[in-house]
Write an enzyme that holds these catalytic residues in place. Structure first.
Site, PDB file in Angstrom:
ATOM      1  CG  HIS A  13      68.252   3.162  49.534  1.00 45.20           C
ATOM      2  ND1 HIS A  13      68.432   3.770  48.311  1.00 45.20           N
ATOM      3  CD2 HIS A  13      67.842   4.137  50.372  1.00 45.20           C
ATOM      4  CE1 HIS A  13      68.137   5.051  48.420  1.00 45.20           C
ATOM      5  NE2 HIS A  13      67.782   5.306  49.666  1.00 45.20           N
ATOM      6  CG  HIS A  60      71.363   9.146  50.536  1.00 41.43           C
ATOM      7  ND1 HIS A  60      71.680   7.955  49.919  1.00 41.43           N
ATOM      8  CD2 HIS A  60      70.010   9.126  50.683  1.00 41.43           C
ATOM      9  CE1 HIS A  60      70.577   7.251  49.708  1.00 41.43           C
ATOM     10  NE2 HIS A  60      69.550   7.936  50.157  1.00 41.43           N
ATOM     11  CG  HIS A 194      61.400   7.509  53.076  1.00 35.31           C
ATOM     12  ND1 HIS A 194      61.338   7.169  51.751  1.00 35.31           N
ATOM     13  CD2 HIS A 194      62.712   7.796  53.318  1.00 35.31           C
ATOM     14  CE1 HIS A 194      62.554   7.235  51.220  1.00 35.31           C
ATOM     15  NE2 HIS A 194      63.409   7.634  52.149  1.00 35.31           N
ATOM     16  CD  GLU A 241      65.552   7.737  48.618  1.00 42.03           C
ATOM     17  OE1 GLU A 241      66.540   8.271  49.151  1.00 42.03           O
ATOM     18  OE2 GLU A 241      65.046   6.671  49.072  1.00 42.03           O
TER      19      GLU A 241
END
Ligand code: DHB
Ligand code: FE
Length: 285
Positions: A13, A60, A194, A241
Site C-alpha cells: 500500500h 499509520h 521495507h 505489515e
C-alpha cells in the site's frame, strides 16, 4: 442464501503508488513496470466484481494517534473520508462503508471471542485507499462498499501470525452466516519487505518476500507460526505489515476444510518508493 468469500487480494500500500496515480505519472518509465503488473488484477476484478470488500490494513498514525492504538478495529460507519496525511487528503472518492455487514461481522467475531474495537467514525489513510486505487484505478466513486479492519502493526506488541490467521477464519464464519447473497472479497495489505528509518533504512529482501508469497499460498498454517522477530530481521521494521496478509488468507475455503485456493496472479516489483511491492490474487475454487 448467504454471503460467501470468493477471493482474496494481497497487496502493498505504498503511498507513492497513490501519488503517481493522482498526479498522472504512471506512464513515466520508472513506474511502468509496476503498473503493468496491476493490469491483470484490474481485469480480473472487473470480470467478477465483489459486492463488498473487507479491507485489512493498518492506520499509520492518522485516524488513530499514539494516544490510543486498538489491536483490531472494525469500521462500522456508512462512509470514510480519506485522511489528510500532511499534504491534504488524496483526491479519491469517499470510501462507502457497509454498516449492516460490519455489524454482523462484529457480532459474530466478538461472539467467537475476538475483542474487536468498534469504530463508528474514522478517516482512512493510504493503507486503505492505495489498495483500492491499485485494484480499481481512479473511478468517480468506488465500485463497492468496504468494511475496513485496521490492525495495529505500528506499536509493539502487535498481534501474532497465528492470531491473524484465526481472525481470518472467524471472519469467514461471520460472512457465511450473513443472510444476504453477497460476493465478498477479503484483502490483506501492507508490506512487502521495507524499512523506512534507522540504520537499515532501504532494506529489501527479495528472497524472503518470495518465500512469504510461496508459503502464503501453499503453507499458510506453517507461515502463521513465524515469529515477529523473523519478519523484522528479514523484511525490515515495516515488513511486519505482512502479518496482516494472514487475516485475508485465513478467510479462504482451504483453511476451513475446503479445496486449495487457486493462484490467479502474482506480481513482484522492486522498488516502489523504498518498498518491495507485491500483489497476489487467490480465488476459491
Ligand atoms: C512506504 C511504504 C509503506 O507501507 C508506508 O506505509 C509508507 C511509506 C514507502 O515505501 O515509502
Ligand atoms: Fe505501511
Amino acid at each position: 442464501m448467504s454471503a460467501r468469500i470468493t477471493a482474496s487480494v494481497f497487496t502493498s500500500h505504498v503511498p507513492a503508488i497513490g501519488v503517481a496515480m493522482d498526479l498522472g505519472k504512471t506512464e513515466l518509465p520508472g513506474w511502468v513496470p509496476l503498473f503493468a503488473g496491476y493490469e491483470r488484477a484490474r481485469e480480473w476484478i472487473r470480470e467478477d466484481p465483489p459486492d463488498a470488500v473487507i479491507l485489512v490494513y493498518n492506520d499509520h498514525g492518522n485516524a488513530f494517534s499514539l494516544e490510543m492504538i486498538p489491536t483490531f478495529a472494525l469500521g462500522m460507519a456508512a462512509s470514510y473520508e480519506p485522511a489528510d496525511e500532511g499534504w491534504g487528503p488524496r483526491p479519491v472518492p469517499t470510501v462507502p462503508g457497509h454498516p449492516e455487514l460490519a455489524a454482523h461481522i462484529a457480532s459474530s467475531v466478538i461472539q467467537q471471542d475476538f475483542d474487536l474495537t468498534l469504530v463508528n467514525e474514522m478517516t482512512v489513510d493510504h493503507g486503505c485507499t492505495v489498495p483500492l486505487s491499485i485494484m480499481f484505478g481512479l473511478p468517480e466513486t468506488w465500485p463497492c462498499p468496504v468494511v475496513p479492519l485496521a490492525v495495529n502493526v505500528v506499536q509493539y506488541p502487535v498481534p501474532s501470525g497465528r492470531r491473524c490467521l484465526a481472525l481470518g477464519q472467524a471472519i469467514r464464519r461471520a460472512v457465511e452466516s450473513f443472510d444476504e447473497d453477497l460476493n465478498v472479497q477479503v484483502w490483506g495489505t501492507g508490506g512487502m519487505s521495507h524499512q523506512l528509518q534507522g540504520p537499515r533504512a532501504g532494506l529489501i529482501n527479495e528472497k524472503f518476500d518470495t518465500m512469504f508469497l510461496d508459503r502464503l499460498v501453499d503453507d499458510p498454517v506453517g507461515l502463521s507460526e513465524m515469529p515477529h522477530v523473523d519478519y523484522v530481521r528479514e523484511a525490515g521494521s515495516e515488513g511486519i505489515e505482512l502479518v496482516m496478509w494472514l487475516i485475508a488468507r485465513g478467510a479462504m475455503d482451504d483453511l476451513d476444510g475446503g479445496a486449495a485456493a487457486r493462484e490467479i496472479h502474482r506480481h513482484y516489483h522492486i522498488p516502489a518508493s523504498n518498498t518491495a511491492a507485491g500483489l497476489l490474487l487467490l480465488e476459491n475454487p
